[in-house]
Motif scaffolding. Structure first.
Motif, PDB file in Angstrom:
ATOM      1  N   UNK A  82     -33.176  20.549  36.478  1.00 42.00           N
ATOM      2  CA  UNK A  82     -31.715  20.474  36.539  1.00 42.00           C
ATOM      3  C   UNK A  82     -31.263  19.228  37.283  1.00 42.00           C
ATOM      4  N   UNK A  83     -31.937  18.947  38.404  1.00 42.59           N
ATOM      5  CA  UNK A  83     -31.564  17.786  39.205  1.00 42.59           C
ATOM      6  C   UNK A  83     -31.851  16.501  38.420  1.00 42.59           C
ATOM      7  N   UNK A 134     -32.010  16.088  35.289  1.00 44.33           N
ATOM      8  CA  UNK A 134     -31.060  15.927  34.192  1.00 44.33           C
ATOM      9  C   UNK A 134     -29.775  15.279  34.697  1.00 44.33           C
ATOM     10  N   UNK A 135     -29.309  15.788  35.820  1.00 44.25           N
ATOM     11  CA  UNK A 135     -28.072  15.235  36.379  1.00 44.25           C
ATOM     12  C   UNK A 135     -28.267  13.766  36.740  1.00 44.25           C
ATOM     13  N   UNK A 136     -29.422  13.473  37.335  1.00 40.19           N
ATOM     14  CA  UNK A 136     -29.701  12.086  37.704  1.00 40.19           C
ATOM     15  C   UNK A 136     -29.796  11.198  36.467  1.00 40.19           C
TER      16      UNK A 136
END
Lengths: 923, 161
Positions: free
Chosen positions: B133-134, B136-138
């Motif tokens: 999830x992290x 992906x955001x990055x």
């Protein structure tokens, strides 16, 4: 063209690297935040930091409010604002901009905006409504509020599991905030529970944990899920240190324990899986212990099954015996949990529990007490309460103290008498006087039901009778007072109990040497309430005879009352009705009823009242003042709030009006009462054989044989009691004789007023050579400057009887002992003492160091202890023989010695100051 | 969970996350008290504290203290593992994490925490999923910047051409 492309490609990485990269802290140090942080670390003082942050905040404020700031810069500013808030500085101006950022920025900017908002705002902030509007637009349902349920509901069907998961958690929050708002979508939760993604399923468990009660039918599903998890059917991702999905397991175990509580059929479904969980959790890692602990808890919560219980108990053993402190703690906690069902389990671990009780970590100690609290019963209550009180003494944390006091109180409710008895006998005379008072109030006002009250009171009477029949010598005075009050008040409840029996027991208390005169008054009060029936009246009469000549005027008065009331039954029942309702008593503490008397006296030329302090100063000015008049002017104890009612056996009451003539006397007596305890005196036939250094032990047994015989003459009731106060001031002749009699023989009865009987001497043939020695111990109850001891010696020679009177004056200094304390102890005590006096005294100016010289003079003359001398200040301590300390703080001020005295004993500072003055005048 | 605090051995707050509504004053008071209490404890002592009506679970990693306040009936050991899992996540993300990483990239630390714990409950216990999830955001962030730069670049190239 190609070289352009090449150029571009080489330039690209460096351009890209300008942006923040995961995993590199170094790069961000070029950012403004980095500069800020570095700036802060270079500072040395809190003050500088404050200045820097204020500057930073000011520039931030400009930046965020300027229209030219790009979203990117805004994001950066927001991060700095968060940092400042974390350091504890308010950056409220940025809140609205955080929302704006969340509203307008790109996804990434939004992310920072949301982060800032969640950190800045709490549930009640006014900007939150604005935020809800914002949230409705983007599709990250991270924020919650009751009005956007439908929106989140939609998200439950989102194809991405991460969004479904968050939606479920959002609904969970809704549920916590407003359970009835989400009632209509309960079936959605069920769908989430069956979601193909374990993450979503796990999230739904949070909701089920809250509202599981209504879903008994799901038990089988939960059991199946747990089975699957335990046997490792989940993807490897969910393993944590090779334990399959521990969080999920724990959540499921919690749900199961709620489901199986008090429900046999539901519990039966889960026995297998619990057994399986216990077996599986073997690896020695914290996480398995976490599961085991939850498992044990579950097993003990649901409907019990023997072999599971056994396994669980074994498991707890592993916890308790573990060398890891965290596990030990949990073991204790688990024990606390299970001992309610199975106290025997605690027995197995006795030794560990005892060890833990002395553990250096307070938390462990505290938990052990908690465990003990759960296994309290009528037998062990004494020890447990003792331990709790011990802990309370050391505890500094308010919350713990409140909690523990609550626990003691809870025990007290369950076993009111045992607990209070423990508290009384342990706390002894150290406990606050209002504790026994409130206990008596509890007894007299009682609980809701009359039945309970009667039971409690009867139990009290029974247990106290039992106590009095045993060894009473070691019971604290306050406890004796409580006992006598209860017996006086409630022993009539027990019909088969003969009042005479109680009277006899109480008489025993009166005869005890240790019983203080205060306690004796309580006992007499109780007797007054009790004396009905032939036998009791005769006991009362004999007691009265003994005490009617007591030197303690309060006692004498009580005895007198007892005598009168035991003969006049009508008056007694009117005055002390059985089981009266407690009526509030009004005490006029300002003593306004004496106003008329005072003004009359003033009109007749009496001097107005001066506080001791003022008198002391005046005394210092007129040094020629002789001490006798001074002594008389010492404050008289004006405790004339009289309470004779049944409900409050107050001791200070003196003037009851029943025997008005003794009121005046008692005032004088009260101010200068001596307690003959703690100091040895030696008397001979030639008079006083002065022995300057009194010994503290009461060496009463040393009375030589010829003189012990008078005791026998007076019968059983007249054994020696050493609490008779001599009165120093002029009084009627008869009073003196009484004083003398009681001082010498301690028999207190006028009829047997003979000290040295002729027949004793006659048996010895050579009376002139025999020496009779009497020893009395004196101890100070209220300090005055001088004590006057008076006595009379009467004897018979051949046919004539002789009387010799003598008086002897003892200065207070005879009673002063050095008091060895450390400076720290001194400091602690100083703050605790309430009676104080200040005065400037003469300095000894011969030597070099006048302070040390002066203090040495005081030390030599008054027997004081010099604690410490620092520069111009010195601290000195002394005490009366009875452990009543007095602290002196001296410092040199304008050529005089400024002395500040403090003591818990009223009048001691004043009286001691007088002697200090005298001691320094002579030099 | 009621709140989570990260602070250094010197008592400097590094990260705070509150899952219950409290006033700023209250938060400050709690932080001060708790930091003092935890720092005063000796290393061999138990990781759990009874504090007010809460249970505080803390653990020290190098110079940082991780401190969580949970309800009394919660399982202390699993809370300890929540802390540990969070540290693992940080470690994985930053690559052997140190206090400086958290100081300078504290917003990242917050993002990771938010993916792991939501509203005070563990939302995702799979390490892989949280990191995914992290990342992906990055990634989203990088892609955006990349496109932005490319556009700028192209426009420049275009001008040059």
């Amino acid at each position: 063209m190609s070289d352009v492309v090449e150029k571009t490609l080489t330039a690209l990485p460096s351009l890209l690297s300008l942006d923040s990269q995961p995993g590199s802290a170094k790069l961000s140090s070029t950012s403004k935040l980095g500069a800020l942080i570095r700036g802060i670390t270079e500072l040395t003082s809190k003050h500088e930091e404050e200045k820097l942050i204020q500057r930073e905040l000011a520039s931030l404020k400009d930046q965020v409010s300027s229209p030219n700031t790009s979203m990117r810069q805004m994001k950066e500013a927001m991060v700095r604002a968060i940092y400042c808030e974390m350091l504890g500085y308010e950056a409220s101006f940025s809140y609205i901009h955080a929302i704006k950022l969340a509203q307008q920025g790109s996804i990434l900017d939004k992310r920072v905006g949301y982060l800032a908002v969640t950190l800045f705002l709490n549930e009640n902030h006014e900007l939150l409504l604005l935020l809800v509007n914002t949230v409705l637009k983007p599709n990250v349902p991270q924020r919650y509020d009751t009005c956007n349920t439908p929106l989140v509901e939609e998200k439950l069907n989102h194809p991405k599991e991460i969004i479904r998961r968050k939606a479920v958690l959002a609904l969970y929050k809704f549920y916590l905030i407003a359970p009835n708002q989400v009632q209509h979508i309960h079936n959605r939760f069920r769908k989430a529970l069956c979601d193909k993604d374990p993450g979503v399923m796990f999230a739904s468990l949070h909701i089920y944990l809250q509202m599981i009660k209504g879903y008994k039918d799901l038990t089988a599903s939960f059991v199946t899920i747990l089975k699957q998890v335990v046997s490792g059917k989940l993807p490897m991702d969910f393993n944590y240190h090779s334990v399959p999905a521990p969080w999920l397991q724990i959540q499921l175990l919690r749900i199961l324990s709620i489901l199986g509580k008090n429900d046999q059929s539901t519990s039966e479904i889960m026995y297998d899986v619990l057994d399986e969980s216990l077996k599986r959790a073997e690896i020695n890692h914290n996480i398995t212990y976490a599961i085991l602990y939850e498992c044990v808890k579950c097993i003990y919560t649901i409907y019990p099954k023997t072999d599971l219980l056994e396994k669980a108990a074994k498991c707890i053993g592993n916890f308790v015996l573990s060398s890891k402190i965290n596990l030990k703690y949990l073991g204790l906690k688990a024990l606390t949990y299970v001992v309610q069902q199975d106290p025997k389990l605690a027995l197995q671990h006795q030794m560990t529990i005892i060890e833990c009780l002395d553990h250096p970590d307070v938390i462990i100690k505290r938990e052990t007490l908690e465990l003990l609290f759960r296994i309290t019963n009528a037998q062990n209550i004494t020890v447990i309460v003792e331990k709790m009180l011990e802990f309370l003494h050391q505890s500094k944390d308010d919350h713990t103290t409140i909690d523990l006091v609550g626990k003691v109180a809870e025990i007290a409710e369950k076993y009111p008498l045992q607990t209070m008895n423990t508290v009384f006998s342990l706390g002894g005379d150290m406990i606050q006087p209002d504790i026994p008072n409130s206990f008596l109030k509890l007894l007299s006002e009682g609980f809701e039901s009359e039945e309970e009250n009667k039971k409690l009171r009867l139990f009290a009477v029974d247990s106290y009778i039992l106590l009095l029949e045993g060894e009473t010598r070691n019971l604290p005075q306050r406890f004796l007072q409580v006992i006598s009050w209860v017996l006086g008040e409630y022993s009539h409840l027990r019909n088969d109990l003969d009042p005479a029996r109680v009277m006899t027991l109480l008489t025993k208390l009166l005869e005890m040497r240790q019983t203080s005169s205060e306690t004796k008054t309580w006992v007499l009060m109780a007797m007054t309430k009790l004396c009905s029936g032939e036998a009791s009246v005769s006991i009362a009469r004999s007691v009265c005879e003994d005490l009617s000549s007591s030197m303690d005027t309060v006692q004498r008065q009580r005895a007198h009352e007892l005598l009168l009331l035991s003969q006049d039954r009508a008056l007694r029942s009117q005055l002390l009705p059985l089981c009266s309702d407690p009526e509030p008593l009004e005490v006029d503490s300002s003593l306004s009823f004496l106003d008329a008397f005072v003004s009359e006296a003033l009109a007749a030329g009496a001097a107005p009242y001066k506080p001791p302090h003022q008198r002391q100063e005046e005394l210092a000015q007129q040094k020629a003042l002789s001490l006798e008049p001074y002594e008389l002017s010492l404050p008289i104890n004006m405790s004339s709030s009289c309470v004779t009612g049944r409900q409050s056996p107050t001791l200070m009451s003196v003037s009851s009006g029943l025997s008005g003539d003794s009121a005046e006397l008692s005032h004088k007596g009260g101010s200068t009462t001596l307690k003959l305890e703690g100091v040895k005196r030696v008397w001979g036939r030639e008079g006083y054989l002065s022995k300057k250094e009194p010994v503290e032990e009461v060496a009463q047994a040393e009375i030589p044989s010829p003189l012990s015989s008078p005791n026998q003459h007076t019968g059983a009731s007249g054994t020696s009691s050493n609490t008779h106060p001599p009165i120093p001031t002029p009084e009627p002749e008869q009073e003196k004789q009484q004083l003398a009699s009681s001082l010498f023989v301690g028999l207190g009865s006028q009829s047997s007023l003979c000290l040295v009987r002729a027949d004793i001497y006659s048996t010895q043939d050579v009376p002139s050579h025999s020496v009779a020695v009497f020893q009395y111990s004196l101890s100070v109850i209220r300090p005055v400057v001088h004590f006057e001891v008076m006595g009379m010696l009467s004897y018979q020679s051949s046919h004539k009887s002789h009387e010799v009177e003598f008086t002897y004056k003892l200065p207070l200094t005879n009673f002063i002992r050095p008091f060895t304390v450390s400076t720290e102890q001194y400091g602690a005590m100083w703050l605790a003492f309430s009676n104080d006096t200040k005065q400037n005294l003469n300095l000894v100016t011969d030597g070099q160091d006048s302070l040390t010289d002066t203090l040495n003079v005081l030390k030599g003359k008054l027997n004081l202890h010099i604690v410490e001398i620092i520069g111009m200040e010195g601290i000195v301590a002394c005490r009366l023989a009875q452990d009543q300390p007095c602290l002196l703080h001296c410092h040199i001020h304008a050529g005089t010695l400024a002395v500040w005295l403090r003591s818990p004993v009223p009048d001691l500072p004043d009286s001691l100051l007088y002697h200090c003055q005298r001691a320094l005048e002579g030099t | 969970m009621q709140f989570m605090l990260l602070f250094s051995r010197q008592g400097k707050l590094r990260l705070q996350k509150w899952y219950v509504p409290l006033s700023d004053k209250e938060k400050k008071k709690i932080t001060r008290e708790l930091v003092q209490t935890v720092l005063a404890r000796k290393p061999k002592m138990c990781s759990f504290l009874e504090w007010r009506d809460l249970k505080v679970v803390y653990k020290r990693y190098a110079s940082l203290y991780f401190c969580c306040a949970v309800e009394v009936q919660d399982n202390e050991l699993i809370t300890l593992e929540i802390i540990h899992r969070y540290v693992e996540l940080l470690d994985k993300y930053f690559g052997s994490v140190c206090e400086l990483d958290i100081i300078f990239n504290f917003e990242k630390a917050y993002f990771i925490l938010d993916e792991f714990l939501l509203g005070g409950e563990a939302q995702e216990t799979s390490k892989k999923n949280v990191l995914k999830a992290i990342e992906q955001a990055d990634l989203l962030q990088e892609v955006r910047h990349k496109t932005l730069r490319r556009l700028k670049l192209y426009s420049r190239i275009g001008r040059e051409m």
